[in-house]
Write a protein that holds these residues in place. Structure first.
Motif, PDB file in Angstrom:
ATOM      1  N   GLU A  54       0.865  -1.333  -0.008  1.00 34.54           N
ATOM      2  CA  GLU A  54       0.140  -0.194  -0.078  1.00 34.54           C
ATOM      3  C   GLU A  54       1.002   1.305   0.053  1.00 34.54           C
ATOM      4  OE1 GLU A  54      -3.693  -0.297   2.148  1.00 34.54           O
ATOM      5  OE2 GLU A  54      -3.893   1.935   2.223  1.00 34.54           O
ATOM      6  N   LEU A  55       1.807   1.203   0.693  1.00 30.65           N
ATOM      7  CA  LEU A  55       2.753   2.418   0.754  1.00 30.65           C
ATOM      8  C   LEU A  55       3.721   2.434  -0.354  1.00 30.65           C
ATOM      9  CD1 LEU A  55       1.739   2.698   3.469  1.00 30.65           C
ATOM     10  CD2 LEU A  55       3.713   3.122   4.365  1.00 30.65           C
ATOM     11  N   GLY A  56       3.887   1.453  -1.144  1.00 25.59           N
ATOM     12  CA  GLY A  56       4.797   1.291  -2.325  1.00 25.59           C
ATOM     13  C   GLY A  56       6.220   0.831  -1.661  1.00 25.59           C
ATOM     14  N   ASP A  57       7.358   1.416  -2.595  1.00 25.75           N
ATOM     15  CA  ASP A  57       8.556   1.147  -2.062  1.00 25.75           C
ATOM     16  C   ASP A  57       8.756   1.902  -0.898  1.00 25.75           C
ATOM     17  OD1 ASP A  57       8.943  -0.833  -4.206  1.00 25.75           O
ATOM     18  OD2 ASP A  57       9.988   0.855  -5.289  1.00 25.75           O
ATOM     19  N   ILE A  58       9.773   1.676   0.271  1.00 24.99           N
ATOM     20  CA  ILE A  58       9.766   2.571   1.221  1.00 24.99           C
ATOM     21  C   ILE A  58      11.155   3.440   1.058  1.00 24.99           C
ATOM     22  CG2 ILE A  58      10.380   2.822   3.715  1.00 24.99           C
ATOM     23  CD1 ILE A  58       7.331   1.714   2.932  1.00 24.99           C
ATOM     24  N   TYR A  59      10.881   4.624   0.716  1.00 25.77           N
ATOM     25  CA  TYR A  59      12.146   5.654   0.625  1.00 25.77           C
ATOM     26  C   TYR A  59      13.000   5.556   1.694  1.00 25.77           C
ATOM     27  CZ  TYR A  59       9.851   6.910  -3.923  1.00 25.77           C
ATOM     28  OH  TYR A  59       9.546   7.011  -5.082  1.00 25.77           O
ATOM     29  N   TYR A  60      12.233   6.337   2.808  1.00 22.52           N
ATOM     30  CA  TYR A  60      12.903   6.542   4.226  1.00 22.52           C
ATOM     31  C   TYR A  60      12.023   6.533   5.280  1.00 22.52           C
ATOM     32  CZ  TYR A  60      11.612  11.572   4.133  1.00 22.52           C
ATOM     33  OH  TYR A  60      10.676  12.632   4.063  1.00 22.52           O
ATOM     34  N   VAL A  61      12.401   6.404   6.475  1.00 23.71           N
ATOM     35  CA  VAL A  61      11.664   6.606   7.714  1.00 23.71           C
ATOM     36  C   VAL A  61      12.206   7.280   8.832  1.00 23.71           C
ATOM     37  CG1 VAL A  61      10.828   4.310   7.270  1.00 23.71           C
ATOM     38  CG2 VAL A  61      12.553   4.392   9.074  1.00 23.71           C
ATOM     39  N   TYR A  62      11.771   7.767   9.652  1.00 21.63           N
ATOM     40  CA  TYR A  62      12.442   8.753  10.739  1.00 21.63           C
ATOM     41  C   TYR A  62      11.619   8.539  12.065  1.00 21.63           C
ATOM     42  CZ  TYR A  62       9.756  12.837   9.478  1.00 21.63           C
ATOM     43  OH  TYR A  62       8.618  13.706   9.344  1.00 21.63           O
ATOM     44  N   SER A  63      12.335   8.167  13.189  1.00 21.36           N
ATOM     45  CA  SER A  63      11.631   8.222  14.509  1.00 21.36           C
ATOM     46  C   SER A  63      12.067   9.059  15.478  1.00 21.36           C
ATOM     47  CB  SER A  63      12.149   6.618  14.786  1.00 21.36           C
ATOM     48  OG  SER A  63      11.514   6.260  16.158  1.00 21.36           O
ATOM     49  N   THR A  64      11.137   9.455  16.168  1.00 18.83           N
ATOM     50  CA  THR A  64      11.579  10.610  17.292  1.00 18.83           C
ATOM     51  C   THR A  64      11.308   9.872  18.593  1.00 18.83           C
ATOM     52  OG1 THR A  64      11.128  12.227  15.677  1.00 18.83           O
ATOM     53  CG2 THR A  64      11.566  12.777  17.993  1.00 18.83           C
ATOM     54  N   ARG A  65      12.024   9.826  19.603  1.00 23.17           N
ATOM     55  CA  ARG A  65      11.741   9.242  20.968  1.00 23.17           C
ATOM     56  C   ARG A  65      12.397  10.150  21.839  1.00 23.17           C
ATOM     57  NH1 ARG A  65       9.595   4.498  22.036  1.00 23.17           N
ATOM     58  NH2 ARG A  65       9.966   3.799  19.804  1.00 23.17           N
ATOM     59  N   VAL A  66      11.730  11.217  22.219  1.00 18.90           N
ATOM     60  CA  VAL A  66      12.316  12.293  23.160  1.00 18.90           C
ATOM     61  C   VAL A  66      11.423  12.539  24.154  1.00 18.90           C
ATOM     62  CG1 VAL A  66      13.853  13.187  21.189  1.00 18.90           C
ATOM     63  CG2 VAL A  66      11.339  14.116  21.710  1.00 18.90           C
ATOM     64  N   ASN A  67      11.809  13.155  25.485  1.00 23.09           N
ATOM     65  CA  ASN A  67      11.239  13.526  26.481  1.00 23.09           C
ATOM     66  C   ASN A  67      11.996  14.287  27.500  1.00 23.09           C
ATOM     67  OD1 ASN A  67      10.949  10.388  26.818  1.00 23.09           O
ATOM     68  ND2 ASN A  67      11.655  11.532  28.812  1.00 23.09           N
ATOM     69  N   LEU A  68      11.527  14.734  28.556  1.00 20.07           N
ATOM     70  CA  LEU A  68      12.412  15.301  29.627  1.00 20.07           C
ATOM     71  C   LEU A  68      12.142  14.245  30.788  1.00 20.07           C
ATOM     72  CD1 LEU A  68      14.237  17.604  30.612  1.00 20.07           C
ATOM     73  CD2 LEU A  68      12.113  18.397  31.886  1.00 20.07           C
ATOM     74  N   GLY A  69      13.211  13.213  30.667  1.00 19.47           N
ATOM     75  CA  GLY A  69      13.106  11.888  31.416  1.00 19.47           C
ATOM     76  C   GLY A  69      13.915  11.423  32.263  1.00 19.47           C
ATOM     77  N   LYS A  70      13.899  10.271  32.689  1.00 15.71           N
ATOM     78  CA  LYS A  70      15.034   9.660  33.666  1.00 15.71           C
ATOM     79  C   LYS A  70      16.303   9.428  33.001  1.00 15.71           C
ATOM     80  CE  LYS A  70      15.317   5.148  35.970  1.00 15.71           C
ATOM     81  NZ  LYS A  70      14.826   3.988  36.670  1.00 15.71           N
ATOM     82  N   LEU A  71      17.080  10.167  33.754  1.00 14.12           N
ATOM     83  CA  LEU A  71      18.774  10.173  33.452  1.00 14.12           C
ATOM     84  C   LEU A  71      19.200   8.795  33.713  1.00 14.12           C
ATOM     85  CD1 LEU A  71      19.580  13.829  34.352  1.00 14.12           C
ATOM     86  CD2 LEU A  71      18.578  13.094  32.444  1.00 14.12           C
ATOM     87  N   ARG A  72      19.910   8.151  32.955  1.00 17.50           N
ATOM     88  CA  ARG A  72      20.577   6.916  33.565  1.00 17.50           C
ATOM     89  C   ARG A  72      21.970   7.274  33.689  1.00 17.50           C
ATOM     90  NH1 ARG A  72      17.135   2.454  33.445  1.00 17.50           N
ATOM     91  NH2 ARG A  72      15.117   3.119  32.465  1.00 17.50           N
ATOM     92  N   ASP A  73      22.475   6.085  34.624  1.00 16.61           N
ATOM     93  CA  ASP A  73      23.759   6.529  35.162  1.00 16.61           C
ATOM     94  C   ASP A  73      24.925   5.695  34.281  1.00 16.61           C
ATOM     95  OD1 ASP A  73      22.657   7.701  37.308  1.00 16.61           O
ATOM     96  OD2 ASP A  73      22.889   5.877  38.546  1.00 16.61           O
ATOM     97  N   VAL A  74      24.457   4.760  33.618  1.00 14.09           N
ATOM     98  CA  VAL A  74      25.610   3.980  33.041  1.00 14.09           C
ATOM     99  C   VAL A  74      25.268   4.026  31.399  1.00 14.09           C
ATOM    100  CG1 VAL A  74      26.779   1.699  32.545  1.00 14.09           C
ATOM    101  CG2 VAL A  74      25.778   2.294  34.756  1.00 14.09           C
ATOM    102  N   GLU A  75      24.094   3.672  30.930  1.00 12.50           N
ATOM    103  CA  GLU A  75      24.033   3.920  29.468  1.00 12.50           C
ATOM    104  C   GLU A  75      23.258   5.156  28.988  1.00 12.50           C
ATOM    105  OE1 GLU A  75      22.215   2.167  31.613  1.00 12.50           O
ATOM    106  OE2 GLU A  75      19.902   1.574  31.009  1.00 12.50           O
ATOM    107  N   ASN A  76      23.776   5.649  28.020  1.00 12.95           N
ATOM    108  CA  ASN A  76      23.371   6.916  27.509  1.00 12.95           C
ATOM    109  C   ASN A  76      21.913   6.852  26.802  1.00 12.95           C
ATOM    110  OD1 ASN A  76      23.787   5.688  24.849  1.00 12.95           O
ATOM    111  ND2 ASN A  76      25.880   6.641  24.745  1.00 12.95           N
ATOM    112  N   ALA A  77      21.397   7.927  26.188  1.00 10.52           N
ATOM    113  CA  ALA A  77      20.166   7.925  25.715  1.00 10.52           C
ATOM    114  C   ALA A  77      19.979   7.214  24.260  1.00 10.52           C
ATOM    115  CB  ALA A  77      19.780   9.397  25.133  1.00 10.52           C
ATOM    116  N   LEU A  78      21.208   6.927  23.812  1.00 10.44           N
ATOM    117  CA  LEU A  78      21.263   5.937  22.610  1.00 10.44           C
ATOM    118  C   LEU A  78      20.824   4.526  23.198  1.00 10.44           C
ATOM    119  CD1 LEU A  78      23.947   5.926  19.687  1.00 10.44           C
ATOM    120  CD2 LEU A  78      23.101   3.925  20.819  1.00 10.44           C
TER     121      LEU A  78
END
Ligand SMILES: NC(=O)c1ccc[n+]([C@@H]2O[C@H](COP(=O)([O-])OP(=O)(O)OC[C@H]3O[C@@H](n4cnc5c(N)ncnc54)[C@H](O)[C@@H]3O)[C@@H](O)[C@H]2O)c1
Length: 337
Positions: free
Chosen positions: A143-167
């Motif tokens: 239905e969408l045809g060939d997929i050219y590109y996609v982009y995803s946004t996952r942001v907020n003002l949230g829990k800061l972690r001590d070891v792993e980064n936001a990635l």
């Protein structure tokens, strides 16, 4: 196996509580023990679940109880050790994302699960999310045809972690969702990011995945942002789509928008014509994705058929995360994954 699956959970923090709520509510599961290293959490758990064994060390539960399966929801640095010991003792294992921090550790877990014929499932929840499953059907139907590109946004003002980064904290969701939707793994990744609040722990990351088919995917993660956004946009040759998980009801929109290429044109302006058609909002039954994920773990235990987010799936996501992290440390130099 008709008996209830006897399960223990290691790590009952912010997310672990959600897992516990869901596993406890499944009819064919009996949660028999809980482990958390925090004394405060142990105290709360003992009050809330007086009939359950509660311990600071998961080994005590594994030694003293007849356990079928172990759910791991500790910080990622402990996933490997707990999963390894559990698999070695013949337990089925559900481990939260990211599966481990090192590729070699994840490879070892996959091998151990295979050798011991155990179920190893990784908590890539987006692959069970009804809107993502529905979107994959749309893509597959053409239905969408060939997929050219996609982009995803996952942001907020949230829990800061001590070891792993936001990635490491957020991107496992996007990487697993995008590779599930496209049925393709990226071959290269480039990432940039920056640590503003604490040294060496990036608060924001911008990741680009390159696929051999020509599709490009971009992922923006941050816990230092004024908005709460959980949105994926897909641009295809026929139609475009948006998944918005913050929307309470209308979580998918399919836009009949695109650019038609005309045959037999006189001028360049006539060659490319814009198309703006209907917007369709499909009705998708809203179910808690975490409940579906927990049910899938139990189904896999009973059927002995690996779930879609098995150890190999977790390892594939980890390879992309590692490559992205290395690229980020080199200001975006592309890395193979
Ligand atoms: N699937 C999702 O949407 C989702 C969302 C949030 C977090 N997560 C994942 O869940 C995991 C836990 O995250 P969280 O937000 O609950 O973290 P958290 O810090 O709130 O909770 C972790 C808990 O583990 C306990 N713990 C730490 N080390 C332990 C050990 N060695 N043995 C026993 N208990 C230990 C801590 O005391 C704490 O209660 C992480 O892997 C995270 O990436 C997944």
């Amino acid at each position: 196996m008709n008996e209830k699956t006897k399960l223990i959970q290691v790590g009952v923090g912010a997310w672990g509580r959600n897992l516990l709520r869901n596993f406890s509510s499944l009819p064919d599961v009996e949660v028999i023990g809980l482990c958390d290293e925090s004394e405060e959490t142990q105290e709360k758990l003992r009050k809330q679940f007086p009939d359950l064994a509660v311990a600071a060390d998961y080994r005590k539960l594994l030694d003293n109880l007849e356990v079928d399966a172990v759910v791991i929801a500790t910080p990622p640095a402990y996933h490997y050790e707990i999963a390894k010991e559990s698999l070695a003792l013949g337990k089925d294992v559900f481990v939260e994302k990211p599966m481990t921090l090192a590729i070699s550790e994840a490879e070892e877990l996959v091998q151990l699960a295979e050798e011991n014929k155990r179920i190893l499932m990784v908590g890539h929840i987006m692959e069970y999310h009804p809107i993502v499953v529905r979107m994959r059907k749309y893509i597959e139907s053409g239905e969408l045809g060939d997929i050219y590109y996609v982009y995803s946004t996952r942001v907020n003002l949230g829990k800061l972690r001590d070891v792993e980064n936001a990635l490491w904290s957020f991107a496992p969701h996007d990487i697993s969702m995008i590779t599930y939707l496209l049925r393709e793994k990226p071959t290269r990744v480039s990432a940039t990011g920056a640590a503003y609040l604490r040294e060496d722990i990036e608060d924001v990351s911008f990741i680009t995945l390159f696929f051999d088919s020509g599709t490009i995917a971009h992922i923006h993660t941050s816990w230092l942002d004024p908005h709460k956004i959980r949105r994926l946009t897909i641009v295809g040759s026929k139609k475009m789509a948006v998944l918005d998980d913050v929307e309470p009801q209308e979580k998918i929109r399919i836009y009949d928008k695109g650019v038609n290429i005309q045959q037999g044109y006189d001028t360049y302006g006539e060659y490319l014509s814009l198309r703006t058609g209907d917007i369709v909002i499909p009705a998708v039954k809203v179910q808690e994705p975490l409940r579906i994920e927990c049910q899938e773990f139990v189904k896999a235990i009973k059927s002995r058929v690996p779930p879609i987010t098995d150890g190999k799936d977790g390892l594939a996501v980890l390879r992309v995360l590692r490559a992205a992290d290395s690229s980020m440390k080199e200001n975006g130099t592309p890395h193979k994954c």
